[in-house]
Motif scaffolding. Structure first.
Motif, PDB file in Angstrom:
ATOM      1  N   ARG A  35       0.719  -1.126   0.074  1.00  0.00           N
ATOM      2  CA  ARG A  35       0.034  -0.037   0.039  1.00  0.00           C
ATOM      3  C   ARG A  35       0.952   1.293   0.018  1.00  0.00           C
ATOM      4  O   ARG A  35       0.504   2.195  -0.962  1.00  0.00           O
ATOM      5  CB  ARG A  35      -1.039  -0.085   1.376  1.00  0.00           C
ATOM      6  CG  ARG A  35      -2.083  -1.002   1.223  1.00  0.00           C
ATOM      7  CD  ARG A  35      -2.800  -1.256   2.283  1.00  0.00           C
ATOM      8  NE  ARG A  35      -3.152   0.039   2.856  1.00  0.00           N
ATOM      9  CZ  ARG A  35      -3.343   0.603   4.083  1.00  0.00           C
ATOM     10  NH1 ARG A  35      -3.553  -0.651   4.948  1.00  0.00           N
ATOM     11  NH2 ARG A  35      -3.892   1.320   4.493  1.00  0.00           N
ATOM     12  N   SER A  60      -7.456  -4.720  -1.578  1.00  0.00           N
ATOM     13  CA  SER A  60      -8.165  -3.794  -2.308  1.00  0.00           C
ATOM     14  C   SER A  60      -7.378  -2.443  -2.480  1.00  0.00           C
ATOM     15  O   SER A  60      -7.453  -1.948  -3.565  1.00  0.00           O
ATOM     16  CB  SER A  60      -9.517  -3.747  -1.570  1.00  0.00           C
ATOM     17  OG  SER A  60     -10.121  -2.710  -2.105  1.00  0.00           O
ATOM     18  N   GLN A  61      -6.897  -1.959  -1.230  1.00  0.00           N
ATOM     19  CA  GLN A  61      -6.410  -0.545  -1.234  1.00  0.00           C
ATOM     20  C   GLN A  61      -5.367  -0.633  -2.127  1.00  0.00           C
ATOM     21  O   GLN A  61      -4.996   0.466  -2.811  1.00  0.00           O
ATOM     22  CB  GLN A  61      -6.174  -0.074   0.221  1.00  0.00           C
ATOM     23  CG  GLN A  61      -5.312   1.243   0.129  1.00  0.00           C
ATOM     24  CD  GLN A  61      -6.099   2.329  -0.151  1.00  0.00           C
ATOM     25  OE1 GLN A  61      -7.388   2.169  -0.308  1.00  0.00           O
ATOM     26  NE2 GLN A  61      -5.585   3.497  -0.466  1.00  0.00           N
ATOM     27  N   TYR A 100      -4.279  -2.424  -4.746  1.00  0.00           N
ATOM     28  CA  TYR A 100      -4.573  -2.561  -6.035  1.00  0.00           C
ATOM     29  C   TYR A 100      -5.499  -1.097  -6.524  1.00  0.00           C
ATOM     30  O   TYR A 100      -5.128  -0.761  -7.566  1.00  0.00           O
ATOM     31  CB  TYR A 100      -5.449  -3.671  -6.364  1.00  0.00           C
ATOM     32  CG  TYR A 100      -4.836  -4.988  -6.459  1.00  0.00           C
ATOM     33  CD1 TYR A 100      -3.702  -5.361  -7.151  1.00  0.00           C
ATOM     34  CD2 TYR A 100      -5.275  -6.196  -5.555  1.00  0.00           C
ATOM     35  CE1 TYR A 100      -3.233  -6.505  -7.393  1.00  0.00           C
ATOM     36  CE2 TYR A 100      -4.480  -7.295  -5.728  1.00  0.00           C
ATOM     37  CZ  TYR A 100      -3.490  -7.525  -6.471  1.00  0.00           C
ATOM     38  OH  TYR A 100      -2.711  -8.703  -6.460  1.00  0.00           O
ATOM     39  N   THR A 101      -6.373  -0.574  -5.634  1.00  0.00           N
ATOM     40  CA  THR A 101      -6.874   0.675  -6.099  1.00  0.00           C
ATOM     41  C   THR A 101      -5.737   1.858  -6.257  1.00  0.00           C
ATOM     42  O   THR A 101      -5.741   2.379  -7.296  1.00  0.00           O
ATOM     43  CB  THR A 101      -7.704   1.104  -5.128  1.00  0.00           C
ATOM     44  OG1 THR A 101      -8.765   0.048  -4.976  1.00  0.00           O
ATOM     45  CG2 THR A 101      -8.444   2.522  -5.162  1.00  0.00           C
ATOM     46  N   THR A 158      -7.807  -1.797 -11.462  1.00  0.00           N
ATOM     47  CA  THR A 158      -9.233  -1.804 -10.688  1.00  0.00           C
ATOM     48  C   THR A 158      -9.789  -3.446 -10.860  1.00  0.00           C
ATOM     49  O   THR A 158     -10.500  -3.817  -9.927  1.00  0.00           O
ATOM     50  CB  THR A 158     -10.203  -0.980 -11.627  1.00  0.00           C
ATOM     51  OG1 THR A 158      -9.943  -1.103 -13.021  1.00  0.00           O
ATOM     52  CG2 THR A 158      -9.605   0.458 -11.519  1.00  0.00           C
ATOM     53  N   ALA A 185      -8.604  -4.924  -7.813  1.00  0.00           N
ATOM     54  CA  ALA A 185      -9.270  -4.324  -6.476  1.00  0.00           C
ATOM     55  C   ALA A 185     -10.592  -4.842  -6.347  1.00  0.00           C
ATOM     56  O   ALA A 185     -10.994  -5.047  -5.282  1.00  0.00           O
ATOM     57  CB  ALA A 185      -9.196  -2.834  -6.972  1.00  0.00           C
ATOM     58  N   GLN A 234     -12.252  -6.516  -3.267  1.00  0.00           N
ATOM     59  CA  GLN A 234     -13.375  -6.313  -2.501  1.00  0.00           C
ATOM     60  C   GLN A 234     -14.459  -7.269  -2.573  1.00  0.00           C
ATOM     61  O   GLN A 234     -14.946  -7.606  -1.371  1.00  0.00           O
ATOM     62  CB  GLN A 234     -14.022  -4.742  -3.342  1.00  0.00           C
ATOM     63  CG  GLN A 234     -13.166  -3.599  -3.174  1.00  0.00           C
ATOM     64  CD  GLN A 234     -13.122  -2.777  -4.293  1.00  0.00           C
ATOM     65  OE1 GLN A 234     -14.124  -2.603  -4.995  1.00  0.00           O
ATOM     66  NE2 GLN A 234     -12.029  -1.989  -4.449  1.00  0.00           N
ATOM     67  N   ASP A 279     -12.810   2.632  -1.674  1.00  0.00           N
ATOM     68  CA  ASP A 279     -11.841   2.067  -2.648  1.00  0.00           C
ATOM     69  C   ASP A 279     -12.801   1.969  -3.904  1.00  0.00           C
ATOM     70  O   ASP A 279     -12.245   1.985  -5.238  1.00  0.00           O
ATOM     71  CB  ASP A 279     -11.473   0.648  -2.468  1.00  0.00           C
ATOM     72  CG  ASP A 279     -10.119   0.874  -1.385  1.00  0.00           C
ATOM     73  OD1 ASP A 279      -9.783   1.773  -1.244  1.00  0.00           O
ATOM     74  OD2 ASP A 279      -9.751  -0.176  -0.768  1.00  0.00           O
ATOM     75  N   THR A 280     -13.874   1.063  -4.119  1.00  0.00           N
ATOM     76  CA  THR A 280     -14.869   1.101  -5.292  1.00  0.00           C
ATOM     77  C   THR A 280     -14.835   2.408  -5.817  1.00  0.00           C
ATOM     78  O   THR A 280     -14.943   2.422  -7.057  1.00  0.00           O
ATOM     79  CB  THR A 280     -16.190   0.359  -4.956  1.00  0.00           C
ATOM     80  OG1 THR A 280     -15.684  -1.119  -4.166  1.00  0.00           O
ATOM     81  CG2 THR A 280     -16.952   0.109  -5.993  1.00  0.00           C
ATOM     82  N   CYS A 314     -12.029   3.186  -7.728  1.00  0.00           N
ATOM     83  CA  CYS A 314     -11.713   2.480  -9.067  1.00  0.00           C
ATOM     84  C   CYS A 314     -12.651   2.942  -9.913  1.00  0.00           C
ATOM     85  O   CYS A 314     -12.375   3.121 -11.148  1.00  0.00           O
ATOM     86  CB  CYS A 314     -12.004   1.108  -8.668  1.00  0.00           C
ATOM     87  SG  CYS A 314     -11.079   0.100  -7.747  1.00  0.00           S
TER      88      CYS A 314
END
Length: 155
Positions: free
Chosen positions: A12, A59-60, A62-63, A68, A71, A75, A96-97, A100
């Motif tokens: 991260r 998730s964070q 990859y975001t 995406t 991510a 998620q 995060d979504t 993305c």
């Protein structure tokens, strides 16, 4: 346990600082180490590194990398691990979504999602990580999406 968590946090941090290659190496390390955890190491305690927390970290990372697809998968994986994820987990994953969505070219959708999440959060959850991530997204937006999320964050 500590190695998997350290690798995820490193991923991260490196993604946030723009070290994409370093972040991807750290993600590989985090995944490899997390796969070997069992018992108390993977328990949802102060001393464990549960799978859901691992996917929230992925998730964070990859975001931040702009990956995406990975991510979104992280998620989904995090949310699938429990029938009722905590308020914090749901909010972190939703922001995060939203980030993305912005990366994928939908800044209006990103602002609407992040604003909705923010407005539904109890006041006690509107600081720390959630605020930081929402403010980071806000700074990346322009025009009406910027204003929409800014209004929510000011509430």
């Amino acid at each position: 346990m500590s190695g998997a968590l350290a690798a995820a946090v490193t991923a991260r941090a490196q993604a946030a600082s723009g070290d994409l290659d370093g972040a991807r190496r750290a993600l590989d390390d985090a995944r490899n180490l997390a796969e070997r955890l069992d018992g108390a190491e993977a328990a949802d305690t102060w001393f464990g590194y549960p799978e859901q927390k691992h996917h929230v970290h992925l998730s964070q990372a990859y975001t931040l990398l702009g990956d995406t697809g990975s991510a979104y998968q992280a998620q989904e994986d995090a949310l699938a691990l429990t029938d009722s994820p905590s308020v914090m987990v749901r909010a972190l994953l939703a922001v995060d979504t939203a980030a993305c969505l912005h990366v994928d070219g939908d800044p209006s959708g990103a602002a609407e999602m992040a604003s909705g999440v923010w407005e539904r959060l109890p006041a006690t959850y509107r600081e720390g990580l959630i605020r930081s991530r929402a403010e980071t997204l806000h700074r990346q937006l322009t025009g009406r999406p910027y204003a929409l999320l800014g209004e929510a964050l000011a509430s």
